[in-house]
Design a protein around this motif. Sequence first.
Motif, PDB file in Angstrom:
ATOM      1  N   ALA A  66       4.681  -0.200   9.280  1.00 25.99           N
ATOM      2  CA  ALA A  66       4.845   1.268   8.402  1.00 25.99           C
ATOM      3  C   ALA A  66       4.074   1.274   7.174  1.00 25.99           C
ATOM      4  O   ALA A  66       4.138   0.109   6.319  1.00 25.99           O
ATOM      5  CB  ALA A  66       6.138   1.872   8.388  1.00 25.99           C
ATOM      6  N   ILE A  67       3.448   2.335   6.629  1.00 25.22           N
ATOM      7  CA  ILE A  67       2.871   2.456   5.525  1.00 25.22           C
ATOM      8  C   ILE A  67       3.371   3.505   4.558  1.00 25.22           C
ATOM      9  O   ILE A  67       3.648   4.529   5.233  1.00 25.22           O
ATOM     10  CB  ILE A  67       1.297   2.714   5.695  1.00 25.22           C
ATOM     11  N   ALA A  68       3.899   3.103   3.509  1.00 22.56           N
ATOM     12  CA  ALA A  68       4.482   4.027   2.562  1.00 22.56           C
ATOM     13  C   ALA A  68       3.552   5.044   2.228  1.00 22.56           C
ATOM     14  O   ALA A  68       2.401   5.163   1.957  1.00 22.56           O
ATOM     15  CB  ALA A  68       5.001   3.337   1.063  1.00 22.56           C
ATOM     16  N   GLN A  69       4.115   6.579   2.461  1.00 24.63           N
ATOM     17  CA  GLN A  69       3.331   7.662   2.342  1.00 24.63           C
ATOM     18  C   GLN A  69       4.035   8.785   1.697  1.00 24.63           C
ATOM     19  O   GLN A  69       5.514   9.157   2.009  1.00 24.63           O
ATOM     20  CB  GLN A  69       2.800   8.142   3.889  1.00 24.63           C
ATOM     21  N   GLY A  70       3.418   9.424   1.000  1.00 23.95           N
ATOM     22  CA  GLY A  70       4.010  10.716   0.102  1.00 23.95           C
ATOM     23  C   GLY A  70       3.001  11.577  -0.509  1.00 23.95           C
ATOM     24  O   GLY A  70       1.997  11.684   0.237  1.00 23.95           O
TER      25      GLY A  70
ATOM     26  N   LEU B  11       0.915  -1.360   0.061  1.00 25.17           N
ATOM     27  CA  LEU B  11       0.039   0.240   0.004  1.00 25.17           C
ATOM     28  C   LEU B  11       1.015   1.082  -0.057  1.00 25.17           C
ATOM     29  O   LEU B  11       1.749   1.150   0.619  1.00 25.17           O
ATOM     30  CB  LEU B  11      -0.956  -0.085   1.327  1.00 25.17           C
ATOM     31  N   MET B  12       0.431   2.280  -0.783  1.00 27.15           N
ATOM     32  CA  MET B  12       1.054   3.439  -0.779  1.00 27.15           C
ATOM     33  C   MET B  12      -0.006   4.795  -0.639  1.00 27.15           C
ATOM     34  O   MET B  12      -0.826   4.635  -1.564  1.00 27.15           O
ATOM     35  CB  MET B  12       1.842   3.744  -1.934  1.00 27.15           C
ATOM     36  N   LEU B  13       0.045   5.530   0.200  1.00 26.46           N
ATOM     37  CA  LEU B  13      -0.792   6.840   0.454  1.00 26.46           C
ATOM     38  C   LEU B  13      -0.076   8.070  -0.201  1.00 26.46           C
ATOM     39  O   LEU B  13       1.194   8.148  -0.010  1.00 26.46           O
ATOM     40  CB  LEU B  13      -0.870   7.181   2.038  1.00 26.46           C
ATOM     41  N   LEU B  14      -0.674   8.695  -1.180  1.00 23.54           N
ATOM     42  CA  LEU B  14      -0.127   9.959  -1.706  1.00 23.54           C
ATOM     43  C   LEU B  14      -1.120  11.012  -1.614  1.00 23.54           C
ATOM     44  O   LEU B  14      -2.449  10.916  -1.848  1.00 23.54           O
ATOM     45  CB  LEU B  14      -0.058   9.578  -3.303  1.00 23.54           C
ATOM     46  N   GLY B  15      -1.036  11.838  -0.700  1.00 23.15           N
ATOM     47  CA  GLY B  15      -1.572  13.175  -0.287  1.00 23.15           C
ATOM     48  C   GLY B  15      -1.799  14.151  -1.714  1.00 23.15           C
ATOM     49  O   GLY B  15      -0.610  14.572  -2.151  1.00 23.15           O
ATOM     50  N   ILE B  16      -2.551  14.655  -1.597  1.00 25.60           N
ATOM     51  CA  ILE B  16      -2.900  15.663  -2.793  1.00 25.60           C
ATOM     52  C   ILE B  16      -2.895  17.213  -1.997  1.00 25.60           C
ATOM     53  O   ILE B  16      -3.553  17.259  -1.187  1.00 25.60           O
ATOM     54  CB  ILE B  16      -4.223  15.596  -3.638  1.00 25.60           C
TER      55      ILE B  16
END
Length: 186
Positions: free
Chosen positions: A66-70, A39-44
């Motif tokens: 941990a969760i990949a986040q960017g 899973l990867m979260l990408l914030g706008i």
Amino acid sequence: MSAPSEDDRIEILSDRELGRTLVRLATQVLETVDDSRNLMLLGIPTRGVQLSRVLALELERLSGHAIAQGSIDPTFHRDDLERIGTRLPQLTTLPNSVEERQVVLVDDVIFTGRTVRAALEALQSWGRAQRVMLLALVDRGHRELPIQPDFCGRVVPTRRSESIELRLRDVDGEEGVFLKRLNQRE
């Protein structure tokens, strides 16, 4: 026109309700993905970036890792810059490749759908994700494109003369979601 005051906003979600909503959204995401390590979260930008950080922490608490986040900035992919005006682009930060990842685009409020469309286009330039989903804390309606969130915290019908504002303690010193009236009469 008078300056907006605290009386010009209506609380949609209190800090407590916001917390419960974020736990529910994180749980729904985990129930939907095959492997949370993929899973990867990408914030706008702008508030979607802070929201994705909060969600990543909640997902880590629930999943045990941990969760990949960017973040992904759609500025140069927008088709409505002349209408909304330009802003300084934000940095796109990807924790690793999007290839074969299950990506969740995170936005605080979905409105016309044009920001999400631009984010999808920006994401394509970074690779081909296995799956792309959309999480919006608030859906305020007025869609101009056929884009709907996969995960939604709250649907709040609004007028175009209103806005929805996410406030986060780390950034704003308070937490909650508020409806704000934009066009005030004297």
